[in-house]
Design an enzyme around this catalytic site. Structure first.
Site, PDB file in Angstrom:
ATOM      1  N   ASP A   9     -24.995  23.865  28.094  1.00  0.00           N
ATOM      2  CA  ASP A   9     -23.776  23.187  27.457  1.00  0.00           C
ATOM      3  C   ASP A   9     -23.439  23.674  26.088  1.00  0.00           C
ATOM      4  O   ASP A   9     -24.168  23.379  25.291  1.00  0.00           O
ATOM      5  CB  ASP A   9     -24.392  21.761  27.590  1.00  0.00           C
ATOM      6  CG  ASP A   9     -23.024  20.815  27.019  1.00  0.00           C
ATOM      7  OD1 ASP A   9     -22.292  21.324  26.428  1.00  0.00           O
ATOM      8  OD2 ASP A   9     -23.159  19.663  26.808  1.00  0.00           O
ATOM      9  N   HIS A  30     -26.180  15.595  25.894  1.00  0.00           N
ATOM     10  CA  HIS A  30     -24.975  14.617  26.015  1.00  0.00           C
ATOM     11  C   HIS A  30     -24.931  14.255  27.264  1.00  0.00           C
ATOM     12  O   HIS A  30     -25.558  14.886  28.484  1.00  0.00           O
ATOM     13  CB  HIS A  30     -23.556  15.391  25.762  1.00  0.00           C
ATOM     14  CG  HIS A  30     -22.353  14.752  25.747  1.00  0.00           C
ATOM     15  ND1 HIS A  30     -21.800  14.161  26.961  1.00  0.00           N
ATOM     16  CD2 HIS A  30     -21.812  14.324  24.628  1.00  0.00           C
ATOM     17  CE1 HIS A  30     -20.745  13.450  26.472  1.00  0.00           C
ATOM     18  NE2 HIS A  30     -20.480  13.656  25.146  1.00  0.00           N
ATOM     19  N   GLN A  34     -20.444  22.234  21.992  1.00  0.00           N
ATOM     20  CA  GLN A  34     -20.573  22.215  20.486  1.00  0.00           C
ATOM     21  C   GLN A  34     -20.877  23.471  19.786  1.00  0.00           C
ATOM     22  O   GLN A  34     -20.113  24.002  18.830  1.00  0.00           O
ATOM     23  CB  GLN A  34     -21.785  21.081  19.933  1.00  0.00           C
ATOM     24  CG  GLN A  34     -21.601  19.634  20.404  1.00  0.00           C
ATOM     25  CD  GLN A  34     -20.549  19.032  19.743  1.00  0.00           C
ATOM     26  OE1 GLN A  34     -19.850  19.479  18.646  1.00  0.00           O
ATOM     27  NE2 GLN A  34     -19.694  17.773  20.341  1.00  0.00           N
TER      28      GLN A  34
HETATM   29  N1  PLP Z   1     -21.643  18.190  25.850  1.00  0.00           N
HETATM   30  C1  PLP Z   1     -21.767  17.830  24.559  1.00  0.00           C
HETATM   31  C2  PLP Z   1     -22.652  18.492  23.843  1.00  0.00           C
HETATM   32  C3  PLP Z   1     -20.679  17.254  23.758  1.00  0.00           C
HETATM   33  O1  PLP Z   1     -20.603  17.147  22.527  1.00  0.00           O
HETATM   34  C4  PLP Z   1     -19.659  16.840  24.733  1.00  0.00           C
HETATM   35  C5  PLP Z   1     -18.362  15.820  24.015  1.00  0.00           C
HETATM   36  O2  PLP Z   1     -18.678  15.212  23.049  1.00  0.00           O
HETATM   37  C6  PLP Z   1     -19.585  17.150  26.127  1.00  0.00           C
HETATM   38  C7  PLP Z   1     -20.523  17.796  26.582  1.00  0.00           C
HETATM   39  C8  PLP Z   1     -18.423  16.613  27.039  1.00  0.00           C
HETATM   40  O3  PLP Z   1     -17.209  17.250  26.733  1.00  0.00           O
HETATM   41  P1  PLP Z   1     -15.907  16.751  27.114  1.00  0.00           P
HETATM   42  O4  PLP Z   1     -15.763  15.483  27.079  1.00  0.00           O
HETATM   43  O5  PLP Z   1     -14.787  17.624  26.684  1.00  0.00           O
HETATM   44  O6  PLP Z   1     -15.897  17.211  28.802  1.00  0.00           O
END
Ligand code: PLP
Length: 407
Positions: free
Chosen positions: A200, A123, A203
Site C-alpha cells: 500500500d 489502513h 502515503q
Molecule cells: N492506505 C493508506 C495508508 C492511506 O493513508 C489511505 C488514505 O488515507 C488509503 C490507503 C486509502 O486511500 P483512498 O481513500 O484514496 O483510496
C-alpha cells in the site's frame, strides 16, 4: 533542479487563503494534499476545450482526450519505475486498487486455511478487503505488531510467514505513525516462500522516490489525491505475471472485445481491468501532478520534508505534556499525538482550526493500530512539500495554547 520553497508555495493557490481570519496552515496532507495551479489548469483545460469520452470515439475530441488520458499510463510507470507501461491499471485510488486485487487475484486463488500476513498499522483500505476473504472463504489473517517506537522489524513479518502464507499485505509508510517499512526485505522473504506481496503505497509515494522493480513487489497501490492530483484518480502497479493470473473484476464497457449471447472475449490487460467510463479528466490531472513532482525531483521533496521532520520532532519533543505515537528514526513527517489530561483529540483539532491550523483527529482508519496503542483517537499533523518550519512553530504555539486551555 534545486528546491525553492517560495516558488513551491506560490504554485499552490489555496495556501494564500485565510481560515478563521488566520493564514492557512495546512497540515492534513496525509488525508489529502492540495493541488498546484498546473493541475487546476489542466483540469479546467480538459473540461473547457478538450473533453470527450475516451477509447470509443473516432472523432477529433475523443482521440485527443484518449491520447491525453492514455499518456498518463507511461507517467505513472515512470513515477513508480516500472519498465512496463501496461503494468499500470487505472482506478479511483488505493481503496479500489486493493479491492481489485482481493476480487481479481486473491478470491479465485486462495482457499480456506490460507494465510494473509499484514501489519497492525494497516489502513482499513488494506484490511477490510482481506476481512471479506476471512468472512467469506475462511482465510486466516495473521497480524504482526510494531515495536514500542512504531518500527516494524522485517524479521517479525518474516517470522509470521508460513507455508500457508499466500499474500503479504503491507503498507510502505504508516499514515498514523509515519513509519517507513522495509518492503524490499519483506518481499524477498515472501517470494522465497511462494507468497505474493501487495504494498500500500498511498502515503509513501508522495514522500519518497518509489522503485517497484527494486522492491520487486507484485502489487503497488497509489492514490492520486494524496499525490497533489485530483480526487477520483489513482492507479495500481501489477507485475505482468500476476496480471496474467487475474480474472476480470468489474464487467462493462471498455473491458471487453466481443460480446455475444453466450460468449464473451475480454480486452487485453490493463484495459480488461478498467470497466466503464473512467475518471478521464482526473487521470489527466494526475499525470500533470506526477510531472510536477518529478520536475521538482522526489529526492528534493524528500530532503525538504526530512528537514521539516527533524525540526518538528525537535520542537514537539520539547513539549513534555505531548505524547507522540511513533518514534521511528527514519519516519516521514507525520506526527500523531495526544495531550496529557482530559482534552480529546477532537477538542485539540477544533482549537487549532480556530487558529487556521488544519490537522486531522480520530482513528485515521486504523482501528487495529489504535487498539494496539491503547488510544481511541489521536491528532495528526502531516506535512507536505509546501510546508515550512514557520508552520511547525505555529503548530507548537497552537498546542501550547491547547495545553493552557485544557491542561
Ligand atoms: N492506505 C493508506 C495508508 C492511506 O493513508 C489511505 C488514505 O488515507 C488509503 C490507503 C486509502 O486511500 P483512498 O481513500 O484514496 O483510496
Amino acid at each position: 533542479m534545486t528546491f525553492n520553497i517560495t516558488k513551491v508555495r506560490e504554485d499552490f493557490p489555496i495556501l494564500k487563503r485565510e481560515v478563521n481570519g488566520k493564514p492557512l496552515v495546512y497540515l492534513d496532507n496525509g488525508a489529502s494534499a492540495q493541488k498546484p495551479q498546473a493541475v487546476i489548469d489542466a483540469v479546467t483545460q480538459a473540461y473547457s476545450s478538450e473533453y470527450a469520452n475516451v477509447h470509443r470515439g473516432l472523432h477529433y475530441l475523443s482521440n485527443l482526450a484518449t491520447d491525453k488520458y492514455e499518456s498518463v499510463r507511461s507517467k505513472v510507470a515512470k513515477f513508480l519505475n516500472s519498465s512496463v507501461e501496461d503494468s499500470i491499471v487505472f482506478n479511483s485510488g488505493t481503496t479500489e486498487g486493493i479491492n481489485l486485487i482481493a476480487y481479481a487475484w486473491a478470491m479465485p486463488r486462495l482457499q480456506a486455511g490460507d494465510e494473509i500476513v499484514l501489519s497492525i498499522m494497516e489502513h482499513h483500505a488494506n484490511i477490510i478487503p482481506w476481512h471479506f476473504l476471512r468472512e467469506r472463504m475462511g482465510i486466516k489473517l495473521v497480524w504482526v505488531d510494531v515495536d514500542a517506537n512504531g518500527d516494524l522489524d522485517p524479521e517479525r513479518m518474516i517470522a509470521a510467514m508460513t507455508e500457508s502464507t499466500k499474500l503479504v499485505a503491507i503498507t510502505h509508510l504508516s499514515n498514523v505513525l509515519g513509519t517507513v517499512v522495509d518492503v524490499k526485505t519483506i518481499t524477498k522473504a515472501a517470494h522465497d516462500l511462494g507468497a505474493v506481496v501487495l504494498v500500500d503505497g498511498s502515503q509513501a509515494a508522495v514522500h519518497m522516490p518509489i522503485d517497484v522493480e527494486d522492491i520487486d513487489c507484485d502489487f503497488y497501490a497509489i492514490t492520486g489525491h494524496k499525490l497533489y492530483g485530483p480526487s477520483g484518480s489513482g492507479a495500481i502497479y501489477i507485475k505482468p505475471e500476476r496480471m496474467a493470473e487475474m480474472r476480470p473484476f468489474m464487467g462493462g464497457g471498455d473491458m471487453i472485445r466481443d460480446v455475444g449471447r453466450e460468449v464473451i472475449t475480454y480486452n487485453d490487460a490493463p484495459m480488461k481491468f478498467e470497466a466503464g467510463t473512467p475518471a478521464i479528466v482526473q487521470q489527466i490531472g494526475l499525470g500533470v501532478a506526477l510531472d510536477y513532482m518529478m520536475d521538482i525531483g522526489m529526492e528534493n521533496i524528500a530532503s525538504h520534508e526530512k528537514a521539516l521532520r527533524d525540526y518538528a520532532r525537535e520542537r514537539l519533543d520539547g513539549l513534555n505534556w505531548l505524547n507522540i505515537q511513533g518514534k521511528s528514526l527514519g519516519k516521514a513527517a507525520i506526527f500523531s499525538f495526544t495531550l496529557n489530561g482530559p482534552a480529546h483529540a477532537h477538542d485539540i483539532s477544533t482549537v487549532l482550526d480556530k487558529k487556521g491550523i488544519a490537522v486531522r483527529a480520530g482513528h485515521h482508519c486504523a482501528q487495529p493500530l489504535m487498539e494496539h496503542l491503547g488510544v481511541s483517537s489521536t491528532c495528526r499533523a502531516s506535512f507536505a512539500m509546501y510546508n515550512t518550519k514557520g508552520e511547525v512553530d505555529k503548530l507548537v504555539d497552537g498546542l501550547e495554547f491547547c495545553q493552557e486551555l485544557f491542561g
